[in-house]
Design a protein around this motif. Sequence first.
Motif, PDB file in Angstrom:
ATOM      1  N   ARG A  46       0.837  -1.202   0.000  1.00  0.00           N
ATOM      2  CA  ARG A  46       0.000   0.000   0.000  1.00  0.00           C
ATOM      3  C   ARG A  46       0.872   1.252   0.000  1.00  0.00           C
ATOM      4  O   ARG A  46       1.889   1.320   0.700  1.00  0.00           O
ATOM      5  CB  ARG A  46      -0.921   0.018   1.227  1.00  0.00           C
ATOM      6  N   CYS A  47       0.480   2.250  -0.765  1.00  0.00           N
ATOM      7  CA  CYS A  47       1.263   3.480  -0.834  1.00  0.00           C
ATOM      8  C   CYS A  47       0.382   4.613  -1.343  1.00  0.00           C
ATOM      9  O   CYS A  47      -0.667   4.390  -1.951  1.00  0.00           O
ATOM     10  CB  CYS A  47       2.476   3.303  -1.742  1.00  0.00           C
ATOM     11  N   ILE A  48       0.817   5.846  -1.072  1.00  0.00           N
ATOM     12  CA  ILE A  48       0.131   7.048  -1.552  1.00  0.00           C
ATOM     13  C   ILE A  48       1.108   7.806  -2.434  1.00  0.00           C
ATOM     14  O   ILE A  48       2.191   8.188  -1.975  1.00  0.00           O
ATOM     15  CB  ILE A  48      -0.325   7.937  -0.379  1.00  0.00           C
ATOM     16  N   ASP A  49       0.749   8.016  -3.691  1.00  0.00           N
ATOM     17  CA  ASP A  49       1.675   8.713  -4.582  1.00  0.00           C
ATOM     18  C   ASP A  49       1.771  10.189  -4.214  1.00  0.00           C
ATOM     19  O   ASP A  49       0.886  10.746  -3.540  1.00  0.00           O
ATOM     20  CB  ASP A  49       1.243   8.550  -6.036  1.00  0.00           C
ATOM     21  N   GLY A  50       2.850  10.831  -4.649  1.00  0.00           N
ATOM     22  CA  GLY A  50       3.131  12.209  -4.242  1.00  0.00           C
ATOM     23  C   GLY A  50       2.047  13.192  -4.609  1.00  0.00           C
ATOM     24  O   GLY A  50       1.661  14.055  -3.801  1.00  0.00           O
ATOM     25  N   THR A  51       1.499  13.095  -5.831  1.00  0.00           N
ATOM     26  CA  THR A  51       0.462  14.031  -6.277  1.00  0.00           C
ATOM     27  C   THR A  51      -0.799  13.902  -5.423  1.00  0.00           C
ATOM     28  O   THR A  51      -1.384  14.902  -4.993  1.00  0.00           O
ATOM     29  CB  THR A  51       0.115  13.769  -7.755  1.00  0.00           C
ATOM     30  N   THR A  52      -1.195  12.660  -5.151  1.00  0.00           N
ATOM     31  CA  THR A  52      -2.380  12.426  -4.327  1.00  0.00           C
ATOM     32  C   THR A  52      -2.182  12.952  -2.914  1.00  0.00           C
ATOM     33  O   THR A  52      -3.081  13.568  -2.324  1.00  0.00           O
ATOM     34  CB  THR A  52      -2.706  10.920  -4.276  1.00  0.00           C
ATOM     35  N   PHE A  53      -0.973  12.740  -2.374  1.00  0.00           N
ATOM     36  CA  PHE A  53      -0.711  13.189  -1.003  1.00  0.00           C
ATOM     37  C   PHE A  53      -0.723  14.712  -0.902  1.00  0.00           C
ATOM     38  O   PHE A  53      -1.242  15.282   0.067  1.00  0.00           O
ATOM     39  CB  PHE A  53       0.634  12.633  -0.521  1.00  0.00           C
ATOM     40  N   LYS A  54      -0.142  15.395  -1.908  1.00  0.00           N
ATOM     41  CA  LYS A  54      -0.145  16.867  -1.888  1.00  0.00           C
ATOM     42  C   LYS A  54      -1.570  17.412  -1.898  1.00  0.00           C
ATOM     43  O   LYS A  54      -1.913  18.343  -1.170  1.00  0.00           O
ATOM     44  CB  LYS A  54       0.629  17.399  -3.093  1.00  0.00           C
ATOM     45  N   ARG A  55      -2.424  16.796  -2.731  1.00  0.00           N
ATOM     46  CA  ARG A  55      -3.816  17.241  -2.779  1.00  0.00           C
ATOM     47  C   ARG A  55      -4.524  16.953  -1.460  1.00  0.00           C
ATOM     48  O   ARG A  55      -5.342  17.759  -0.990  1.00  0.00           O
ATOM     49  CB  ARG A  55      -4.530  16.546  -3.930  1.00  0.00           C
ATOM     50  N   ALA A  56      -4.210  15.808  -0.848  1.00  0.00           N
ATOM     51  CA  ALA A  56      -4.820  15.473   0.447  1.00  0.00           C
ATOM     52  C   ALA A  56      -4.433  16.492   1.514  1.00  0.00           C
ATOM     53  O   ALA A  56      -5.259  16.888   2.339  1.00  0.00           O
ATOM     54  CB  ALA A  56      -4.404  14.065   0.871  1.00  0.00           C
ATOM     55  N   MET A  57      -3.170  16.928   1.498  1.00  0.00           N
ATOM     56  CA  MET A  57      -2.721  17.912   2.487  1.00  0.00           C
ATOM     57  C   MET A  57      -3.377  19.269   2.250  1.00  0.00           C
ATOM     58  O   MET A  57      -3.701  19.990   3.203  1.00  0.00           O
ATOM     59  CB  MET A  57      -1.199  18.049   2.443  1.00  0.00           C
ATOM     60  N   ILE A  58      -3.590  19.632   0.973  1.00  0.00           N
ATOM     61  CA  ILE A  58      -4.285  20.891   0.677  1.00  0.00           C
ATOM     62  C   ILE A  58      -5.717  20.826   1.212  1.00  0.00           C
ATOM     63  O   ILE A  58      -6.216  21.781   1.827  1.00  0.00           O
ATOM     64  CB  ILE A  58      -4.279  21.164  -0.846  1.00  0.00           C
ATOM     65  N   ASN A  59      -6.388  19.691   0.993  1.00  0.00           N
ATOM     66  CA  ASN A  59      -7.736  19.517   1.529  1.00  0.00           C
ATOM     67  C   ASN A  59      -7.744  19.599   3.046  1.00  0.00           C
ATOM     68  O   ASN A  59      -8.635  20.203   3.645  1.00  0.00           O
ATOM     69  CB  ASN A  59      -8.315  18.169   1.086  1.00  0.00           C
ATOM     70  N   ASP A  60      -6.733  18.978   3.675  1.00  0.00           N
ATOM     71  CA  ASP A  60      -6.658  18.978   5.135  1.00  0.00           C
ATOM     72  C   ASP A  60      -6.485  20.395   5.673  1.00  0.00           C
ATOM     73  O   ASP A  60      -7.130  20.784   6.644  1.00  0.00           O
ATOM     74  CB  ASP A  60      -5.501  18.088   5.591  1.00  0.00           C
ATOM     75  N   GLY A 116      -7.470  22.973   4.272  1.00  0.00           N
ATOM     76  CA  GLY A 116      -8.704  23.701   4.009  1.00  0.00           C
ATOM     77  C   GLY A 116      -9.850  23.296   4.913  1.00  0.00           C
ATOM     78  O   GLY A 116     -10.977  23.766   4.734  1.00  0.00           O
ATOM     79  N   GLY A 117      -9.576  22.410   5.866  1.00  0.00           N
ATOM     80  CA  GLY A 117     -10.585  22.013   6.838  1.00  0.00           C
ATOM     81  C   GLY A 117     -11.417  20.816   6.445  1.00  0.00           C
ATOM     82  O   GLY A 117     -12.411  20.491   7.099  1.00  0.00           O
ATOM     83  N   VAL A 118     -11.049  20.121   5.366  1.00  0.00           N
ATOM     84  CA  VAL A 118     -11.787  18.925   4.936  1.00  0.00           C
ATOM     85  C   VAL A 118     -11.444  17.764   5.861  1.00  0.00           C
ATOM     86  O   VAL A 118     -10.262  17.494   6.116  1.00  0.00           O
ATOM     87  CB  VAL A 118     -11.436  18.564   3.477  1.00  0.00           C
ATOM     88  N   SER A 119     -12.438  17.056   6.373  1.00  0.00           N
ATOM     89  CA  SER A 119     -12.184  15.927   7.269  1.00  0.00           C
ATOM     90  C   SER A 119     -11.480  14.813   6.508  1.00  0.00           C
ATOM     91  O   SER A 119     -11.559  14.731   5.273  1.00  0.00           O
ATOM     92  CB  SER A 119     -13.495  15.397   7.853  1.00  0.00           C
ATOM     93  N   ILE A 120     -10.808  13.946   7.233  1.00  0.00           N
ATOM     94  CA  ILE A 120     -10.036  12.877   6.587  1.00  0.00           C
ATOM     95  C   ILE A 120     -10.963  11.914   5.853  1.00  0.00           C
ATOM     96  O   ILE A 120     -10.639  11.443   4.758  1.00  0.00           O
ATOM     97  CB  ILE A 120      -9.174  12.147   7.628  1.00  0.00           C
ATOM     98  N   SER A 121     -12.124  11.621   6.416  1.00  0.00           N
ATOM     99  CA  SER A 121     -13.061  10.713   5.749  1.00  0.00           C
ATOM    100  C   SER A 121     -13.540  11.291   4.424  1.00  0.00           C
ATOM    101  O   SER A 121     -13.586  10.594   3.398  1.00  0.00           O
ATOM    102  CB  SER A 121     -14.261  10.426   6.661  1.00  0.00           C
ATOM    103  N   LYS A 122     -13.885  12.588   4.401  1.00  0.00           N
ATOM    104  CA  LYS A 122     -14.305  13.232   3.155  1.00  0.00           C
ATOM    105  C   LYS A 122     -13.127  13.366   2.198  1.00  0.00           C
ATOM    106  O   LYS A 122     -13.291  13.260   0.984  1.00  0.00           O
ATOM    107  CB  LYS A 122     -14.905  14.601   3.458  1.00  0.00           C
ATOM    108  N   ASN A 123     -11.952  13.613   2.764  1.00  0.00           N
ATOM    109  CA  ASN A 123     -10.729  13.699   1.961  1.00  0.00           C
ATOM    110  C   ASN A 123     -10.511  12.396   1.203  1.00  0.00           C
ATOM    111  O   ASN A 123     -10.257  12.379  -0.010  1.00  0.00           O
ATOM    112  CB  ASN A 123      -9.547  13.983   2.885  1.00  0.00           C
TER     113      ASN A 123
END
Length: 471
Positions: free
Chosen positions: A156-170, A172-179
């Motif tokens: 299992r792994c998270i690619d760099g582009t996906t992780f950067k977008r996840a951190m931007i969402n985080d 911005g106040g987006v919950s991890i489940s919605k993220n």
Amino acid sequence: MAWVDLNESVPDLNENVPESSQYRLITDGQEVIVNPPSVGMCFTTGHEFFEFCQLYAFKEGFEMFIKSNKLKKEYKESGVSKSGVGKYEAKPHMMELIRLKCKKGGVKKGVGSNVTGCKMNIYGVSRDGLFTILTCDLQHNHPLNPDCSRLMVNYRCIDGTTFKRAMINDMGGVSISKNFGTHLIEKGGYENITFNNRDLRNAINVERRSSRFSAADAAGLDAYFKAQRDLHPEFYSSIQVDDDGVFTNAFWSDARSRGTCKYFGDVITFDTTFACNRYRIPFAPFIGVNHHGKSIIFAAALISHENTPSFVWVFEEFLKCMGKAPLGILTDQDKAICRAIELVFPGVRHRLCLWHMLQNASKNLGSLSDWKKIDTLIRTAIHDLIDPDEFDEAWCHVMDEYGLRGPGWMKDAYDNRRQWAPAYNRGKFWAGMSSTQRSEGMNRFFKTHVNLDCGLVLFIHNYEYCMRIKA
């Protein structure tokens, strides 16, 4: 990835192999068709052997682990060991031999275990400058799931582009489940994603701790410690940063705490279950008992990553601060803490929390039909028998009576009984403690005086206020 074909001494490894059993590997931008592992296949290093076998396991749909290995002599002499950390941690390229086995190998331990006793294994050794496969058994006794490989723990792994977008969402106040849900929709469903909700949560939490510290908080903490040292020469503090200069861990102890440790520091408890600030960094106090039976704090630490190197650093700072190791230390069964204690406090008695042991008994044996009877017998053996021989007899009786002699929690607990059983700790000074409940009680005390959304500097001021109340 690079593997070597010994052209003359070993036959062509691709000869007479069905195309369906081969798979493609991208090396230096070129597609190379390679075979499954086989006897005689050679690699330049143990690392390449390990990576090649992992790639094969991923393609086939199963997981492997290192069953056994042996360090090369030159690395042993330089201080590297299997229990080492940092630059002294053993890596595949340092190995003289490596034996890999299917994760479903071994003996089934209990209800719900996915172990099947699979005999699949690959054994390689370093010879004549190359790492050669000596024996290889690729047969499994269970179904393989190549379509599910991407969600197996090893892969299992998270690619760099996906992780950067996840951190931007985080941010911005987006919950991890919605993220996670947004990525799930974007990728087109679970079949196209290589991580799960928990993986994303863990990755975001690590990033929060390592990169979202306020510069004012970290600098303010350092300035506060410096001011305290100038005001009170006996005040001890230390801050650890990583290679990029980012705050990772902190340790401190005031003059009163250092003084009480000289008198009452023979036994300490250490616990990291309390996250006390906006960064959710665990607060880890060193707790003892004074001559009035009251809990006292000898020192405290903020730990950003609960791993062995962090705990090693904290324990080493405790030694520098106090000038001596305790006679005994009481913790829960956290593997990272246990390993750090072995490295920093060799010879110090280490006792495991009895309360956590009983909780683990319920987790591991609670599904058994006779659990209530087993629980009663276990508690009787623990609390009522003070002679080691009587305790052993009672524990073995439970294992024999209910068929729990095989590998599993009962056997593991019995093997480690000297670290937790009251019968084996009788006559040794533990200041009346058999669990980490004092640490957790101190955590509750801090919780009533600390704003859980505070920064590092405010937390330290709250800590100082709490210490004055306790004094």
